[in-house]
Design a protein around this motif. Sequence first.
Motif, PDB file in Angstrom:
ATOM      1  N   ASP A  49     -62.259 -15.962 110.801  1.00 47.82           N
ATOM      2  CA  ASP A  49     -63.459 -16.423 110.105  1.00 47.82           C
ATOM      3  C   ASP A  49     -64.687 -15.917 110.862  1.00 47.82           C
ATOM      4  OD1 ASP A  49     -65.104 -17.736 108.317  1.00 47.82           O
ATOM      5  OD2 ASP A  49     -64.144 -19.688 108.558  1.00 47.82           O
ATOM      6  N   GLY A  50     -65.804 -15.790 110.153  1.00 52.60           N
ATOM      7  CA  GLY A  50     -67.057 -15.404 110.790  1.00 52.60           C
ATOM      8  C   GLY A  50     -67.190 -13.913 111.038  1.00 52.60           C
ATOM      9  N   CYS A  51     -68.403 -13.508 111.431  1.00 48.10           N
ATOM     10  CA  CYS A  51     -68.687 -12.090 111.670  1.00 48.10           C
ATOM     11  C   CYS A  51     -69.832 -11.946 112.658  1.00 48.10           C
ATOM     12  CB  CYS A  51     -69.054 -11.413 110.339  1.00 48.10           C
ATOM     13  SG  CYS A  51     -69.405  -9.647 110.496  1.00 48.10           S
ATOM     14  N   ASN A  52     -69.694 -10.986 113.558  1.00 42.96           N
ATOM     15  CA  ASN A  52     -70.727 -10.724 114.573  1.00 42.96           C
ATOM     16  C   ASN A  52     -71.544  -9.461 114.291  1.00 42.96           C
ATOM     17  OD1 ASN A  52     -69.501 -12.889 115.847  1.00 42.96           O
ATOM     18  ND2 ASN A  52     -68.478 -11.655 117.405  1.00 42.96           N
ATOM     19  N   ASN A  53     -71.314  -8.815 113.143  1.00 51.81           N
ATOM     20  CA  ASN A  53     -71.899  -7.495 112.927  1.00 51.81           C
ATOM     21  C   ASN A  53     -73.351  -7.500 112.469  1.00 51.81           C
ATOM     22  OD1 ASN A  53     -69.590  -6.255 113.732  1.00 51.81           O
ATOM     23  ND2 ASN A  53     -69.275  -5.087 111.860  1.00 51.81           N
ATOM     24  N   PHE A  54     -73.738  -8.454 111.647  1.00 50.31           N
ATOM     25  CA  PHE A  54     -75.110  -8.575 111.156  1.00 50.31           C
ATOM     26  C   PHE A  54     -75.621  -7.287 110.520  1.00 50.31           C
ATOM     27  CE2 PHE A  54     -74.651 -12.015 114.175  1.00 50.31           C
ATOM     28  CZ  PHE A  54     -75.243 -13.076 113.502  1.00 50.31           C
ATOM     29  N   CYS A  55     -74.886  -6.793 109.534  1.00 52.65           N
ATOM     30  CA  CYS A  55     -75.426  -5.715 108.709  1.00 52.65           C
ATOM     31  C   CYS A  55     -76.720  -6.213 108.076  1.00 52.65           C
ATOM     32  CB  CYS A  55     -74.418  -5.307 107.631  1.00 52.65           C
ATOM     33  SG  CYS A  55     -72.879  -4.657 108.324  1.00 52.65           S
ATOM     34  N   SER A  56     -77.686  -5.342 107.924  1.00 53.05           N
ATOM     35  CA  SER A  56     -79.034  -5.797 107.587  1.00 53.05           C
ATOM     36  C   SER A  56     -79.136  -6.449 106.214  1.00 53.05           C
ATOM     37  CB  SER A  56     -80.017  -4.621 107.683  1.00 53.05           C
ATOM     38  OG  SER A  56     -79.718  -3.624 106.734  1.00 53.05           O
ATOM     39  N   TYR A  57     -78.187  -6.166 105.318  1.00 56.44           N
ATOM     40  CA  TYR A  57     -78.225  -6.713 103.964  1.00 56.44           C
ATOM     41  C   TYR A  57     -77.407  -7.988 103.811  1.00 56.44           C
ATOM     42  CZ  TYR A  57     -73.745  -4.308 104.046  1.00 56.44           C
ATOM     43  OH  TYR A  57     -72.504  -3.883 104.420  1.00 56.44           O
ATOM     44  N   CYS A  58     -76.636  -8.362 104.821  1.00 56.76           N
ATOM     45  CA  CYS A  58     -75.548  -9.320 104.639  1.00 56.76           C
ATOM     46  C   CYS A  58     -75.894 -10.715 105.139  1.00 56.76           C
ATOM     47  CB  CYS A  58     -74.295  -8.801 105.342  1.00 56.76           C
ATOM     48  SG  CYS A  58     -72.827  -9.808 105.000  1.00 56.76           S
ATOM     49  N   ILE A  59     -75.705 -11.710 104.285  1.00 56.64           N
ATOM     50  CA  ILE A  59     -75.963 -13.106 104.634  1.00 56.64           C
ATOM     51  C   ILE A  59     -74.743 -13.773 105.253  1.00 56.64           C
ATOM     52  CG2 ILE A  59     -75.224 -14.124 102.427  1.00 56.64           C
ATOM     53  CD1 ILE A  59     -78.433 -15.027 104.418  1.00 56.64           C
ATOM     54  N   VAL A  60     -73.581 -13.123 105.165  1.00 62.08           N
ATOM     55  CA  VAL A  60     -72.320 -13.771 105.543  1.00 62.08           C
ATOM     56  C   VAL A  60     -72.296 -14.271 106.993  1.00 62.08           C
ATOM     57  CG1 VAL A  60     -69.834 -13.412 105.838  1.00 62.08           C
ATOM     58  CG2 VAL A  60     -70.973 -12.642 103.747  1.00 62.08           C
ATOM     59  N   PRO A  61     -72.778 -13.520 108.000  1.00 57.01           N
ATOM     60  CA  PRO A  61     -72.749 -14.068 109.365  1.00 57.01           C
ATOM     61  C   PRO A  61     -73.536 -15.373 109.502  1.00 57.01           C
ATOM     62  CG  PRO A  61     -73.141 -11.712 109.420  1.00 57.01           C
ATOM     63  CD  PRO A  61     -73.263 -12.122 107.988  1.00 57.01           C
ATOM     64  N   PHE A  62     -74.579 -15.537 108.686  1.00 53.89           N
ATOM     65  CA  PHE A  62     -75.371 -16.759 108.736  1.00 53.89           C
ATOM     66  C   PHE A  62     -74.658 -17.911 108.015  1.00 53.89           C
ATOM     67  CE2 PHE A  62     -78.206 -13.097 108.838  1.00 53.89           C
ATOM     68  CZ  PHE A  62     -78.931 -13.343 109.994  1.00 53.89           C
ATOM     69  N   ALA A  63     -73.843 -17.560 107.023  1.00 53.53           N
ATOM     70  CA  ALA A  63     -73.103 -18.572 106.272  1.00 53.53           C
ATOM     71  C   ALA A  63     -71.793 -18.952 106.947  1.00 53.53           C
ATOM     72  CB  ALA A  63     -72.821 -18.065 104.854  1.00 53.53           C
ATOM     73  N   ARG A  64     -71.183 -18.001 107.655  1.00 51.95           N
ATOM     74  CA  ARG A  64     -69.850 -18.213 108.233  1.00 51.95           C
ATOM     75  C   ARG A  64     -69.843 -18.365 109.748  1.00 51.95           C
ATOM     76  NH1 ARG A  64     -65.015 -19.332 105.368  1.00 51.95           N
ATOM     77  NH2 ARG A  64     -65.386 -18.763 103.227  1.00 51.95           N
ATOM     78  N   GLY A  65     -70.932 -17.981 110.403  1.00 55.37           N
ATOM     79  CA  GLY A  65     -70.989 -18.113 111.848  1.00 55.37           C
ATOM     80  C   GLY A  65     -70.336 -16.950 112.579  1.00 55.37           C
ATOM     81  N   ARG A  66     -70.133 -17.139 113.863  1.00 54.97           N
ATOM     82  CA  ARG A  66     -69.573 -16.098 114.715  1.00 54.97           C
ATOM     83  C   ARG A  66     -68.079 -15.934 114.464  1.00 54.97           C
ATOM     84  NH1 ARG A  66     -73.538 -13.090 116.799  1.00 54.97           N
ATOM     85  NH2 ARG A  66     -72.537 -12.769 118.799  1.00 54.97           N
ATOM     86  N   SER A  67     -67.552 -14.795 114.882  1.00 56.48           N
ATOM     87  CA  SER A  67     -66.139 -14.495 114.648  1.00 56.48           C
ATOM     88  C   SER A  67     -65.231 -15.459 115.415  1.00 56.48           C
ATOM     89  CB  SER A  67     -65.838 -13.058 115.067  1.00 56.48           C
ATOM     90  OG  SER A  67     -64.485 -12.744 114.833  1.00 56.48           O
ATOM     91  N   ARG A  68     -64.229 -15.980 114.687  1.00 51.69           N
ATOM     92  CA  ARG A  68     -63.268 -16.914 115.268  1.00 51.69           C
ATOM     93  C   ARG A  68     -61.878 -16.568 114.745  1.00 51.69           C
ATOM     94  NH1 ARG A  68     -67.262 -19.149 112.739  1.00 51.69           N
ATOM     95  NH2 ARG A  68     -66.155 -20.397 111.188  1.00 51.69           N
ATOM     96  N   SER A  69     -60.877 -16.652 115.604  1.00 52.25           N
ATOM     97  CA  SER A  69     -59.523 -16.222 115.249  1.00 52.25           C
ATOM     98  C   SER A  69     -58.538 -17.385 115.307  1.00 52.25           C
ATOM     99  CB  SER A  69     -59.040 -15.124 116.205  1.00 52.25           C
ATOM    100  OG  SER A  69     -59.960 -14.058 116.270  1.00 52.25           O
ATOM    101  N   LYS A  70     -57.585 -17.364 114.378  1.00 55.12           N
ATOM    102  CA  LYS A  70     -56.482 -18.322 114.417  1.00 55.12           C
ATOM    103  C   LYS A  70     -55.488 -17.863 115.479  1.00 55.12           C
ATOM    104  CE  LYS A  70     -54.737 -19.941 110.590  1.00 55.12           C
ATOM    105  NZ  LYS A  70     -53.993 -20.102 109.310  1.00 55.12           N
ATOM    106  N   PRO A  71     -55.084 -18.735 116.397  1.00 55.84           N
ATOM    107  CA  PRO A  71     -54.126 -18.329 117.430  1.00 55.84           C
ATOM    108  C   PRO A  71     -52.839 -17.769 116.824  1.00 55.84           C
ATOM    109  CG  PRO A  71     -55.114 -20.437 117.991  1.00 55.84           C
ATOM    110  CD  PRO A  71     -55.557 -20.119 116.599  1.00 55.84           C
ATOM    111  N   MET A  72     -52.262 -16.789 117.498  1.00 57.68           N
ATOM    112  CA  MET A  72     -51.078 -16.108 117.000  1.00 57.68           C
ATOM    113  C   MET A  72     -49.928 -17.079 116.717  1.00 57.68           C
ATOM    114  SD  MET A  72     -49.672 -13.178 116.164  1.00 57.68           S
ATOM    115  CE  MET A  72     -50.370 -11.768 117.047  1.00 57.68           C
ATOM    116  N   ASN A  73     -49.701 -18.021 117.615  1.00 57.11           N
ATOM    117  CA  ASN A  73     -48.598 -18.963 117.409  1.00 57.11           C
ATOM    118  C   ASN A  73     -48.771 -19.745 116.118  1.00 57.11           C
ATOM    119  OD1 ASN A  73     -47.220 -18.204 119.709  1.00 57.11           O
ATOM    120  ND2 ASN A  73     -48.076 -19.833 120.989  1.00 57.11           N
ATOM    121  N   ASP A  74     -50.005 -20.133 115.809  1.00 55.62           N
ATOM    122  CA  ASP A  74     -50.272 -20.876 114.568  1.00 55.62           C
ATOM    123  C   ASP A  74     -49.973 -20.003 113.349  1.00 55.62           C
ATOM    124  OD1 ASP A  74     -51.069 -22.949 116.156  1.00 55.62           O
ATOM    125  OD2 ASP A  74     -53.207 -22.748 115.748  1.00 55.62           O
ATOM    126  N   ILE A  75     -50.362 -18.724 113.427  1.00 57.17           N
ATOM    127  CA  ILE A  75     -50.086 -17.802 112.316  1.00 57.17           C
ATOM    128  C   ILE A  75     -48.587 -17.702 112.069  1.00 57.17           C
ATOM    129  CG2 ILE A  75     -50.188 -15.383 111.578  1.00 57.17           C
ATOM    130  CD1 ILE A  75     -52.803 -15.130 113.160  1.00 57.17           C
TER     131      ILE A  75
END
Length: 359
Positions: free
Chosen positions: A153-179
């Motif tokens: 979830d989330g994104c750290n890229n902040f492309c100039s047109y994209c609202i998604v990092p502001f809506a989703r926050g910073r990048s976060r990963s589900k731990p491998m064991n949970d997957i």
Amino acid sequence: MSKSIAFYTLGCRVNYAETVAIEELFINSGYYVVEFDGYADIYIINTCTVTGISERKSRNIIRRAKKNNPNAVVVAVGCYAQMSPDEIASIDGVNIVVGTKDKSRIEQLVSNFISGSEKNIDIVSDISTVTNFENIAPGKFSDRSKAFLKIQDGCNNFCSYCIVPFARGRSRSKPMNDILCEVRELVGNGYTDFVLTGIHLASYGKDLDDNEMQRENLTSVIEQVGSIDGIRRVAIGSLEPGFVDEDFLNRVSKVSAFAPHFHLSLQSGSDSILKTMNRKYTAKEFSDKTKLIRNYFPNAGITTDIIVGFPTESEEDFEKTIEVAKENRFSWIHVFKYSPRKGTAAYDFEGKVLGEVKD
């Protein structure tokens, strides 16, 4: 007494995966799911904010729910709710507003509202401070063999047109064991095909606290999921072109279950526009990636997104995009008209393109 509940999802596969997981929370608490266009006691709308059109659709769907049952509990959740909670709350009949955090709490919030212990609930919080992946166990998908598994979830890229990092926050990963535990559970329930989804899949694992030499990434997720008994197919969502390299392609080519469909977002074939968009590649570098893919997977499906009418885009810029599209022989192109999103860098750019030119 059990209550009826209906769901509507706008936007991406990540939203869809989240809706299915939320649905399961309610089913486990005794609710029964009905069609959205009919009568229900509760309506949950998972909203989208990626374009102005998606926001308008979200508002229309919310109003439709209240027409279906004026006395229903209406819950608006997701990216549009995160970015414009007051706007959502002002729509007549909305009872609960939840952003992109706390989705695991929705069933309890609805229960509190129905019992009268809480009224007109709004729990949209600052998503930029969230550092942990919020996990909700996957539910039952309408296709009894295919499951969409959200692993990031989330994104750290902040492309100039994209609202998604502001809506989703910073990048976060589900731990491998949970997957792996979730995949094994789903396989046990009859699922054989898996689509790994995320807001920015290529950044999977970068936030996990593994040893630097042993850090998990998307490639290792594909390898480990693909090795589980009972898996027939593993597919992936959208990738950043920069993630595609010899190591990635060599390793996934050895995973017999891997589905060779690659969605690489081009956005523009003009280097000057790509730079203004804050994309991290040139048109040539993008095309080099598709050639590399076809070296390993000659019959690969390669799809893309393109934005037209970005600020300062000229006819020459547009023609460059056409040429790159021809060169790459995409299986499918999803074309968007640029939609200004307040809060993004591009919102204040000069050189706006007229609507009829975008059309």
